[in-house]
Design a protein around this motif. Structure first.
Motif, short mmCIF file in Angstrom:
data_model
loop_
_atom_site.label_atom_id
_atom_site.label_comp_id
_atom_site.label_asym_id
_atom_site.label_seq_id
_atom_site.Cartn_x
_atom_site.Cartn_y
_atom_site.Cartn_z
N VAL A 139 0.52 -1.16 -0.19
CA VAL A 139 0.04 0.09 -0.51
C VAL A 139 0.96 1.24 0.05
CG1 VAL A 139 -0.18 -0.07 2.48
CG2 VAL A 139 -2.08 1.37 1.41
N ASP A 140 0.65 2.09 -0.39
CA ASP A 140 1.21 3.02 -0.80
C ASP A 140 0.75 4.30 -0.30
OD1 ASP A 140 0.65 5.71 -3.78
OD2 ASP A 140 -0.27 3.54 -2.99
N GLY A 141 1.55 5.28 -0.20
CA GLY A 141 0.82 6.72 0.78
C GLY A 141 1.87 8.24 0.73
N ILE A 142 1.02 9.44 1.41
CA ILE A 142 1.93 10.75 1.05
C ILE A 142 2.07 10.41 2.77
CG2 ILE A 142 1.95 13.07 1.17
CD1 ILE A 142 0.89 12.33 -1.49
N ALA A 143 3.04 10.42 3.42
CA ALA A 143 3.53 11.23 4.51
C ALA A 143 4.37 12.22 4.87
CB ALA A 143 3.73 9.84 5.71
N ALA A 159 2.68 -3.83 9.32
CA ALA A 159 2.95 -2.75 8.30
C ALA A 159 4.43 -2.43 8.03
CB ALA A 159 2.16 -1.71 8.46
N VAL A 160 4.90 -2.35 7.32
CA VAL A 160 6.52 -2.35 7.30
C VAL A 160 6.58 -1.37 6.41
CG1 VAL A 160 8.57 -2.59 7.21
CG2 VAL A 160 7.06 -4.05 8.57
N GLY A 161 7.27 0.24 6.65
CA GLY A 161 7.48 0.87 5.53
C GLY A 161 8.95 0.43 4.73
N VAL A 162 8.99 -0.11 3.24
CA VAL A 162 9.75 -1.09 2.65
C VAL A 162 10.46 0.24 1.73
CG1 VAL A 162 9.09 -3.50 2.16
CG2 VAL A 162 7.93 -1.96 1.08
N ALA A 163 9.89 1.18 1.38
CA ALA A 163 9.86 2.09 0.10
C ALA A 163 9.31 4.13 0.16
CB ALA A 163 10.19 1.72 -1.48
N SER A 164 10.35 4.26 0.21
CA SER A 164 10.03 6.02 -0.20
C SER A 164 10.93 7.16 -0.93
CB SER A 164 10.36 6.58 1.16
OG SER A 164 11.98 7.02 1.76
N HIS A 270 6.44 10.42 -1.05
CA HIS A 270 6.04 8.57 -1.18
C HIS A 270 6.32 7.88 -0.71
CE1 HIS A 270 4.83 5.87 -3.99
NE2 HIS A 270 3.52 6.16 -3.43
N ARG A 271 5.84 6.86 0.22
CA ARG A 271 5.97 6.09 1.07
C ARG A 271 5.38 4.43 0.50
NH1 ARG A 271 7.91 5.07 6.35
NH2 ARG A 271 6.94 3.43 7.45
#
Length: 322
Positions: A139-143, A159-164, A270-271
């Motif tokens: 899932v992507d989004g702006i943060a 949930a773990v961040g994998v790209a930004s 963008h995350r």
């Protein structure tokens, strides 16, 4: 409350018809009537008016709870079955439209494994993973750079961040803003925008720019409800409104031409986050993809690969999705 009775109630309230609900659920109409009566007897209130069929005030209140309750029921069932199941030969990944950049697409590989990627709305990614409709979610989004995404509470997910990466305002070629070195979102409230949830909604733009609810800023020039990025760029190129995209996506060519101007303010990125349920064997964060493959757990292997992207795509901070 019996979830079967609750599911029948939702169907009748949605269709405003006992007979239509019976057809949808595969029951007789008398069975549907009996189930509604049983639910009303359990709660001690009338939930549905009969002529016409419509929720009462108590029924409307129950409908507000029904969706999350039924989703959590499906999530619990999926979590139990997931824990008891053997290693899958296929993995279904639910991904929002901008959640699978090249580096993550390359990571979605495993030996003797078939991967199916299903594009869904951002709001449904967590639901699909929690309910078992998908094994993994992207899932992507702006943060803000150090913040996790805001995800719905649908069950015990991780949930773990994998790209930004940075964002850019996409404008048609030849637009007066094309040559700018950077753009502040607040300065573009008077522009016309493409309402494209696959990219970003105007409601989110107003929130990011600090616009008060109900303000007239960020007016919609055109709406696009699909998931195809090329269509988004084509609509911008044709002058149907501006949009906000990750720089990696904004650079793709479009007929008629578009230009990407870096977003200078607010300071957001963008995350992309990977969502998953409990992994077989209870493996911890430190295990690498090789260990997961050796253990024969395809889902854990893909999670490990997604959590170790190339150095050019820094991983995010682990966050609970529940």
């Amino acid at each position: 409350m019996d979830p079967h009775l609750l599911r029948t109630f939702v169907a009748v309230a949605d269709l405003r018809s006992f007979s239509a609900a019976a057809e949808r659920l595969g029951y007789t109409q008398s069975a549907v009537s009996q189930q509604i009566a049983a639910l009303e007897a359990d709660l001690g209130v009338v939930l549905l008016g009969r002529r016409p069929v419509a929720p009462t005030p108590a029924g409307r209140r129950l409908l507000e709870h029904a969706g999350p309750l039924l989703l959590r029921h499906r999530a619990a069932r999926a979590d139990v079955l997931r824990a008891a199941a053997g290693p899958p030969r296929t993995v279904v990944v639910a991904a929002s439209a901008l959640a699978c950049p090249p580096a993550l697409a390359r990571a979605l590989r495993g030996p003797r494994l078939e991967v199916t990627v299903r594009t869904v709305d951002r709001r449904r990614v967590a639901e699909q993973v929690a309910s078992g409709a998908a094994d993994l979610g992207l899932v992507d989004g702006i943060a803000a750079p150090s913040d996790p995404l805001r995800l719905p509470d649908v069950g015990p997910l991780t949930a773990v961040g994998v790209a930004s990466g940075p964002l850019a305002v996409v404008v048609p070629s030849g637009h007066p803003l094309q040559g700018r070195s950077g753009l502040a979102l607040g300065d573009l409230a008077g522009a016309l925008w493409l309402q494209a949830p696959a990219a970003v909604t105007v409601e989110r733009l107003r929130e990011l720019a600090g616009e008060p609810p109900g303000s007239g800023g960020f007016r919609v020039a055109c709406r696009y409800d699909g998931h195809d990025l090329h269509t988004v760029l084509n609509l911008v190129a044709a002058g149907h409104g501006l949009t906000l995209l990750p720089v990696s996506a904004a650079a793709r060519p479009a007929p008629g031409g578009t230009a990407a101007v870096p977003l200078s303010a607010p300071r957001v990125v963008h995350r992309v986050e990977v969502l998953h349920g409990a992994l077989a064997g209870g493996r911890g964060d430190g295990e690498d993809a090789g260990d997961a493959v050796a253990a024969g757990d395809a889902v854990a292997a893909l999670v490990a690969q997604l959590r170790q992207p190339p150095s050019s795509t820094p991983p995010g901070t682990p966050a609970s999705g529940s």
